[in-house]
Design an enzyme around this catalytic site. Structure first.
Site, PDB file in Angstrom:
ATOM      1  N   THR A   1     -16.642 -50.143  52.667  1.00 30.07           N
ATOM      2  CA  THR A   1     -18.082 -50.353  52.546  1.00 30.07           C
ATOM      3  C   THR A   1     -18.538 -51.723  53.020  1.00 30.07           C
ATOM      4  O   THR A   1     -19.723 -51.993  53.055  1.00 30.07           O
ATOM      5  CB  THR A   1     -18.508 -50.213  51.073  1.00 30.07           C
ATOM      6  OG1 THR A   1     -17.816 -51.205  50.313  1.00 30.07           O
ATOM      7  CG2 THR A   1     -18.167 -48.848  50.528  1.00 30.07           C
TER       8      THR A   1
ATOM      9  N   LYS B   1      -4.520 -55.110  44.225  1.00 34.26           N
ATOM     10  CA  LYS B   1      -5.720 -54.654  43.529  1.00 34.26           C
ATOM     11  C   LYS B   1      -5.312 -54.237  42.121  1.00 34.26           C
ATOM     12  O   LYS B   1      -4.510 -53.330  41.937  1.00 34.26           O
ATOM     13  CB  LYS B   1      -6.363 -53.480  44.269  1.00 34.26           C
ATOM     14  CG  LYS B   1      -7.686 -53.034  43.644  1.00 34.26           C
ATOM     15  CD  LYS B   1      -8.346 -51.926  44.453  1.00 34.26           C
ATOM     16  CE  LYS B   1      -9.673 -51.520  43.828  1.00 34.26           C
ATOM     17  NZ  LYS B   1     -10.368 -50.471  44.611  1.00 34.26           N
TER      18      LYS B   1
ATOM     19  N   THR C   1     -10.660 -51.099  49.890  1.00 32.25           N
ATOM     20  CA  THR C   1      -9.897 -51.959  48.991  1.00 32.25           C
ATOM     21  C   THR C   1      -8.669 -51.295  48.372  1.00 32.25           C
ATOM     22  O   THR C   1      -7.720 -51.989  48.002  1.00 32.25           O
ATOM     23  CB  THR C   1     -10.786 -52.477  47.849  1.00 32.25           C
ATOM     24  OG1 THR C   1     -11.349 -51.367  47.131  1.00 32.25           O
ATOM     25  CG2 THR C   1     -11.903 -53.359  48.385  1.00 32.25           C
ATOM     26  N   ASP C   2      -8.641 -49.973  48.258  1.00 30.53           N
ATOM     27  CA  ASP C   2      -7.574 -49.345  47.475  1.00 30.53           C
ATOM     28  C   ASP C   2      -6.182 -49.612  48.024  1.00 30.53           C
ATOM     29  O   ASP C   2      -5.222 -49.766  47.259  1.00 30.53           O
ATOM     30  CB  ASP C   2      -7.805 -47.831  47.375  1.00 30.53           C
ATOM     31  CG  ASP C   2      -8.949 -47.473  46.450  1.00 30.53           C
ATOM     32  OD1 ASP C   2      -9.515 -48.398  45.830  1.00 30.53           O
ATOM     33  OD2 ASP C   2      -9.287 -46.289  46.345  1.00 30.53           O
TER      34      ASP C   2
END
Length: 450
Positions: free
Chosen positions: A90, A255, A166-167
């Protein structure tokens, strides 16, 4: 209300609720639930409410205008050139309120228009690999990112920023680090991976500041040493508040929260640096340990070519614990996988002993693991705890595992970085044991910093 206003309409609605009527304003999105109206609120959140309990006060349909590109920013010869490689996520996207879709904005002019601070940091050009959710990224895409970074440097770019969901960002960044630095060299310039936890259309978005931090590091950061896992970094929010982003070693970050803006935390180390952003003033503050290590370590030589990963390599992973059975390992052996990875408990253990003579499954598991090792399938332990080392010298269990031939003792990287290291060894035809016991470019931390 019989039917919702058309998608993209700007509306003012009265909603019937259990606590009385409430008034909201926003933009109509495609309904998230049948027989409901869904509205994008000014704070960036979406709200859905039953049509039968919704009343229109005002509605204005916005006519769709042909999109026009923002003017191309002028090239500033006094600034470095940074290539932004887009893979998805995003961070450089926006919501199309007519369709509800998130779309990538990835012409240089659009980037500068969306984050105008960038034009004072670097000349930006962009390359779009795709717009993928990061959980869909595979080793074949790592190679595409590596290709794009190579090309950027060959074409004279001073640094590279990779925008990524991000994952699995910490996995892809580790892969690029091993590709460039695993053979003893370093990339021609700095490479920064960046993502965002909140979409750019939300008031709480972290996208702009993360991108500013990544571009600042790629353009103005210190020359990478190459021996300190600093050639490829991850730039993300330092805390939940704005104003500071951490620069993490790609192999020493993970993360650790599904939604917080400061979801990325260091593993067994501390950030290399902090990029501060305060009312238009941007600064870089190197961490004390990174400054000291830069003095103590000589710089590596630059290479213009990076390694690639074999996308056909098959690595089967298992979670150590009460449910782990030998049948799973046997199935992997029969499937001719290239390696087995066990996420060990504590210091790196698997259930392979039966002290009470009532858990024969443990001995069966031990036999299966030994069968894999005897079949020349590498078996590696990583740390289920995330933080702390894999240390198979502390307990007799660990020493038994080492005698069996299980690898992984001494690992201090994130578990995912260790698995990428294993994949790198298998891809490049190197001796797996030698690679896993080597500190190739500073990825293994000798002094753990919590």
């Amino acid at each position: 209300m019989a039917e919702a206003p058309s998608v993209g309409s700007r509306v003012k609605l009265r909603l019937e609720t259990l606590s009385g009527d409430t008034i909201i304003e926003g933009v109509i999105l495609p309904p998230a639930v049948d027989q409901h109206v869904t509205v994008k609120l000014p704070n960036g959140y979406n709200l859905s409410h039953p049509l039968t309990q919704t009343h229109v006060i005002e509605s204005e349909t916005k006519e769709t205008q042909p999109s026009s590109k923002a003017p191309q920013p002028d090239h500033n010869p006094e600034l470095p050139t940074i290539r932004v490689i887009h893979t998805g996520g995003t961070i450089a996207s926006k919501v199309d309120y007519v369709t509800g879709a998130v779309t990538a904005q990835f012409e240089p002019s659009e980037l500068v228009h969306h984050v105008p601070e960038l034009q004072h940091i670097a000349n930006i050009d962009a390359h779009k690999i795709g717009n993928m959710f990061s959980e869909d990224i595979r080793p074949i895409h790592w190679n595409q990112i590596i290709d794009a970074t190579e090309k950027a440097f060959q074409q004279g770019c001073d640094g590279v920023v990779v925008t990524h969901g991000t994952d699995t960002l910490h996995i892809s960044s580790s892969a690029v680090a091993f590709a460039w630095c695993g053979d003893g060299n370093k990339a021609p310039g700095r490479i920064a991976f960046v993502g965002s936890q909140r979409s750019s259309d939300r008031a709480s978005s972290d996208a702009a500041q993360n991108l500013i931090a990544a571009v600042t590091w790629a353009a103005q950061g210190p020359t990478a040493n190459g021996n300190l896992s600093d050639c490829v970094v991850v730039a993300m929010h330092r805390t939940s508040d704005d104003g500071a982003c951490s620069i993490h070693a790609a192999t020493g970050v993970r993360k650790l929260h599904s939604s917080r803006r400061d979801a990325f935390r260091p593993v067994n180390t501390q950030p290399l640096a902090t990029v501060t952003i305060d009312e238009g003033t941007i600064g870089i503050q190197l961490s004390e340990h990174y400054q000291k290590n830069r003095i103590d370590q000589s710089e590596r030589e630059v290479t213009t070519t990076a390694s690639r990963f074999n996308s056909d390599v098959s690595i089967r992973q298992f979670m150590s614990g009460p449910w782990l059975q030998s049948a799973e390992v046997n199935e992997a052996i029969e499937a001719n996988v290239d390696a087995l990875v066990f996420h060990g408990t504590g210091l790196g253990h698997v259930p392979i002993e039966n002290p009470n003579k009532d858990a024969s499954q443990n001995l069966e598991l031990r036999s299966s693991i030994q069968k894999a090792i005897d079949s020349d399938i590498p078996v590696m332990i990583v740390n289920q705890c995330i933080h702390g080392p894999v240390d198979m010298n502390v307990y007799s269990k660990g020493r038994i595992q080492q005698e069996m031939g299980i690898l992984g003792h001494g690992i201090t990287t994130s578990p995912e970085a260790a698995i990428v290291k294993l994949h790198y060894a298998l891809s490049t035809g190197k001796d797996v044991r030698e690679i896993l016991t080597s500190n190739l470019f500073g990825e293994e931390i000798h002094q753990i910093r919590d």
